[in-house]
Design a protein around this motif. Structure first.
Motif, PDB file in Angstrom:
ATOM      1  N   VAL A  50       4.853   6.187  -4.365  1.00  8.71           N
ATOM      2  CA  VAL A  50       5.295   5.151  -3.434  1.00  8.71           C
ATOM      3  C   VAL A  50       5.960   4.034  -4.225  1.00  8.71           C
ATOM      4  CG1 VAL A  50       4.576   3.504  -1.661  1.00  8.71           C
ATOM      5  CG2 VAL A  50       3.406   5.715  -1.870  1.00  8.71           C
ATOM      6  N   LYS A  51       7.134   3.648  -3.807  1.00 11.46           N
ATOM      7  CA  LYS A  51       7.885   2.583  -4.471  1.00 11.46           C
ATOM      8  C   LYS A  51       7.824   1.308  -3.639  1.00 11.46           C
ATOM      9  CE  LYS A  51      12.602   1.368  -5.922  1.00 11.46           C
ATOM     10  NZ  LYS A  51      14.009   1.851  -5.970  1.00 11.46           N
ATOM     11  N   THR A  52       7.500   0.193  -4.294  1.00  8.14           N
ATOM     12  CA  THR A  52       7.501  -1.098  -3.629  1.00  8.14           C
ATOM     13  C   THR A  52       7.847  -2.165  -4.661  1.00  8.14           C
ATOM     14  OG1 THR A  52       6.219  -2.609  -2.225  1.00  8.14           O
ATOM     15  CG2 THR A  52       5.027  -1.472  -3.980  1.00  8.14           C
ATOM     16  N   VAL A  53       7.670  -3.430  -4.331  1.00 12.34           N
ATOM     17  CA  VAL A  53       7.931  -4.517  -5.279  1.00 12.34           C
ATOM     18  C   VAL A  53       6.792  -5.517  -5.199  1.00 12.34           C
ATOM     19  CG1 VAL A  53      10.444  -4.293  -5.201  1.00 12.34           C
ATOM     20  CG2 VAL A  53       9.290  -5.830  -3.605  1.00 12.34           C
ATOM     21  N   SER A  54       6.589  -6.231  -6.289  1.00 15.68           N
ATOM     22  CA  SER A  54       5.582  -7.285  -6.313  1.00 15.68           C
ATOM     23  C   SER A  54       6.227  -8.594  -5.884  1.00 15.68           C
ATOM     24  CB  SER A  54       4.977  -7.420  -7.712  1.00 15.68           C
ATOM     25  OG  SER A  54       5.984  -7.760  -8.653  1.00 15.68           O
ATOM     26  N   GLU A  55       5.443  -9.432  -5.233  1.00 19.42           N
ATOM     27  CA  GLU A  55       5.916 -10.745  -4.810  1.00 19.42           C
ATOM     28  C   GLU A  55       5.372 -11.799  -5.774  1.00 19.42           C
ATOM     29  OE1 GLU A  55       8.066 -10.874  -2.585  1.00 19.42           O
ATOM     30  OE2 GLU A  55       7.784  -9.163  -1.245  1.00 19.42           O
ATOM     31  N   PRO A  56       6.106 -12.886  -6.014  1.00 18.21           N
ATOM     32  CA  PRO A  56       7.416 -13.201  -5.442  1.00 18.21           C
ATOM     33  C   PRO A  56       8.578 -12.780  -6.318  1.00 18.21           C
ATOM     34  CG  PRO A  56       6.517 -15.141  -6.515  1.00 18.21           C
ATOM     35  CD  PRO A  56       5.516 -14.047  -6.738  1.00 18.21           C
ATOM     36  N   GLY A  57       8.305 -12.141  -7.471  1.00 16.20           N
ATOM     37  CA  GLY A  57       9.368 -11.865  -8.434  1.00 16.20           C
ATOM     38  C   GLY A  57      10.208 -10.643  -8.151  1.00 16.20           C
ATOM     39  N   CYS A 114       9.413  -0.819 -15.372  1.00 15.25           N
ATOM     40  CA  CYS A 114       8.665  -1.019 -14.134  1.00 15.25           C
ATOM     41  C   CYS A 114       7.184  -0.826 -14.450  1.00 15.25           C
ATOM     42  CB  CYS A 114       9.120  -0.045 -13.047  1.00 15.25           C
ATOM     43  SG  CYS A 114       8.926   1.697 -13.516  1.00 15.25           S
ATOM     44  N   THR A 115       6.351  -1.074 -13.455  1.00 14.64           N
ATOM     45  CA  THR A 115       4.908  -0.912 -13.593  1.00 14.64           C
ATOM     46  C   THR A 115       4.427   0.141 -12.607  1.00 14.64           C
ATOM     47  OG1 THR A 115       4.659  -3.229 -14.233  1.00 14.64           O
ATOM     48  CG2 THR A 115       2.675  -2.080 -13.538  1.00 14.64           C
ATOM     49  N   ALA A 116       3.535   1.011 -13.072  1.00 14.56           N
ATOM     50  CA  ALA A 116       2.980   2.054 -12.203  1.00 14.56           C
ATOM     51  C   ALA A 116       1.460   1.965 -12.204  1.00 14.56           C
ATOM     52  CB  ALA A 116       3.433   3.434 -12.645  1.00 14.56           C
ATOM     53  N   TYR A 117       0.865   2.286 -11.060  1.00 16.31           N
ATOM     54  CA  TYR A 117      -0.588   2.339 -10.900  1.00 16.31           C
ATOM     55  C   TYR A 117      -0.950   3.707 -10.347  1.00 16.31           C
ATOM     56  CZ  TYR A 117      -0.454  -2.798 -11.165  1.00 16.31           C
ATOM     57  OH  TYR A 117      -0.250  -4.097 -11.561  1.00 16.31           O
ATOM     58  N   ASP A 118      -2.093   4.240 -10.776  1.00 17.45           N
ATOM     59  CA  ASP A 118      -2.576   5.523 -10.278  1.00 17.45           C
ATOM     60  C   ASP A 118      -3.777   5.291  -9.366  1.00 17.45           C
ATOM     61  OD1 ASP A 118      -0.695   6.442 -12.035  1.00 17.45           O
ATOM     62  OD2 ASP A 118      -2.140   7.057 -13.569  1.00 17.45           O
ATOM     63  N   VAL A 119      -3.694   5.834  -8.163  1.00 17.06           N
ATOM     64  CA  VAL A 119      -4.780   5.745  -7.191  1.00 17.06           C
ATOM     65  C   VAL A 119      -5.205   7.171  -6.849  1.00 17.06           C
ATOM     66  CG1 VAL A 119      -5.459   4.995  -4.881  1.00 17.06           C
ATOM     67  CG2 VAL A 119      -3.898   3.576  -6.252  1.00 17.06           C
ATOM     68  N   VAL A 120      -6.497   7.467  -6.962  1.00 14.66           N
ATOM     69  CA  VAL A 120      -6.991   8.818  -6.702  1.00 14.66           C
ATOM     70  C   VAL A 120      -7.880   8.813  -5.474  1.00 14.66           C
ATOM     71  CG1 VAL A 120      -8.097  10.850  -7.701  1.00 14.66           C
ATOM     72  CG2 VAL A 120      -7.008   9.174  -9.206  1.00 14.66           C
ATOM     73  N   SER A 156       4.691  -5.936  -1.649  1.00 18.07           N
ATOM     74  CA  SER A 156       5.456  -5.868  -0.407  1.00 18.07           C
ATOM     75  C   SER A 156       5.009  -4.684   0.444  1.00 18.07           C
ATOM     76  CB  SER A 156       6.949  -5.743  -0.732  1.00 18.07           C
ATOM     77  OG  SER A 156       7.695  -5.480   0.437  1.00 18.07           O
ATOM     78  N   ARG A 157       4.984  -4.889   1.744  1.00 13.54           N
ATOM     79  CA  ARG A 157       4.659  -3.802   2.675  1.00 13.54           C
ATOM     80  C   ARG A 157       5.901  -3.010   3.065  1.00 13.54           C
ATOM     81  NH1 ARG A 157       0.620  -5.222   0.651  1.00 13.54           N
ATOM     82  NH2 ARG A 157      -1.404  -5.500   1.653  1.00 13.54           N
ATOM     83  N   ASP A 158       7.031  -3.373   2.476  1.00 16.03           N
ATOM     84  CA  ASP A 158       8.268  -2.614   2.688  1.00 16.03           C
ATOM     85  C   ASP A 158       8.357  -1.554   1.600  1.00 16.03           C
ATOM     86  OD1 ASP A 158      10.724  -1.718   3.519  1.00 16.03           O
ATOM     87  OD2 ASP A 158      11.857  -3.367   2.619  1.00 16.03           O
ATOM     88  N   TRP A 159       7.585  -0.475   1.764  1.00 18.31           N
ATOM     89  CA  TRP A 159       7.492   0.546   0.732  1.00 18.31           C
ATOM     90  C   TRP A 159       8.351   1.756   1.080  1.00 18.31           C
ATOM     91  CZ3 TRP A 159       2.678  -0.060   3.595  1.00 18.31           C
ATOM     92  CH2 TRP A 159       2.443   0.956   4.532  1.00 18.31           C
TER      93      TRP A 159
END
Length: 284
Positions: A50-57, A114-120, A156-159
């Motif tokens: 899933v691609k999104t962006v961090s706020e506010p940057g 970019c930054t990635a996180y893993d959720v299992v 952001s919830r605009d993913w």
């Protein structure tokens, strides 16, 4: 700065590297399990990215939602119950067991950092989310909220769910609890992923030593790095960045030369564990 993964040429073939990597990994994981009998190491399977962006940057963030049968199933939830839950005042009251991994730096398709996180999450629950868009949106929302709470983020919830990519980066092991708690919302990742990257020892050489420089050669000592597959190399006009994953070494230096990026080459010697980067000099 551009990234060219082809700069890394290993002296071992892919199979040998993989076997060595797995051997070292199993040795490390075995020690961890002995030290912490209430947990176990899992290697999750890729699921969706899933691609999104961090706020506010507006920094790019990728969330790798993975699957494993070692993570418990959430309570049974029908589609009708999910609709009611989402319309309720406190949808967060429904807990989804998940393991939230540490952030790791990656490079996207445009060679941008970019930054990635893993959720299992549980494999059966993941398959359910794949078959129903409403459940998929729900698990993405829960994952974002979990990461926000753990790492003090605003996402952001605009993913966007990437169609042709199930995972960004490389799948890493995670250490999860084997003893449940009254409410399981998060399963801790392995402690080794929190190790702060060290600055490696390095030497910069100019060839020839006298007169106009033709080459800038960087020799970087990376003890403990099993193969070039663990390395990310970025060569810029006047900058060199090397990262050994996961969080083992990180080197980011500027030098007083303008170099030819496309003609630069690198080789990692598995025996000496030294990365040599040869960069043609354009001007100084």
């Amino acid at each position: 700065m551009t990234t060219d993964s082809s700069l890394l040429n290993s002296e071992m073939d892919f199979q040998q590297q993989e076997e060595l990597y797995q051997q070292l990994l199993l040795q490390t994981m075995g020690k961890m399990q002995t030290e912490n009998p209430d947990s176990k190491v899992i290697r999750p399977q890729p699921g969706m990215c899933v691609k999104t962006v961090s706020e506010p940057g507006k920094q790019k963030v990728f969330v790798n939602i993975c699957q494993s049968n070692s993570v418990p199933l959430p309570p049974e939830l029908s589609r009708e119950e999910l609709v009611e839950l989402l319309q309720s005042e406190d949808p967060s009251g429904f807990r989804v067991p998940m393991s939230l991994g540490e952030p790791h730096a990656e490079v996207d398709n445009n060679s941008q950092g970019c930054t990635a996180y893993d959720v299992v999450i549980n494999q059966e629950f993941f398959q359910k989310c794949q078959m129903d868009p409403l459940f998929q949106q729900f698990v993405i929302l829960v994952s974002l909220e979990g990461l926000e709470n753990k790492y003090n983020l605003e996402l952001s919830r605009d993913w966007k769910v990437l169609k042709n990519r199930k995972f960004l980066g490389s799948v890493s092991e995670q250490n999860i609890r084997t003893k449940s708690r009254p409410v399981i919302q998060e399963l801790q990742p392995q402690e080794s992923s929190t190790v702060i990257a060290k600055r490696p020892q390095f030497t910069l050489l100019v060839e020839p030593p006298a007169g106009d420089p033709e080459y800038l050669i960087a020799e970087i000592n990376l003890p403990g790095v099993p193969s070039s597959r663990s390395l990310v190399l970025d060569v810029g006009e006047d900058r060199l960045v090397v990262t050994a994953r996961p969080s083992l070494f990180h080197l980011d230096i500027f030098h007083p030369f303008i170099i030819h990026q496309e003609n630069s080459v690198a080789q990692y010697n598995n025996s000496t564990q030294i990365l040599t980067v040869t960069m043609p000099v354009v001007s100084s």
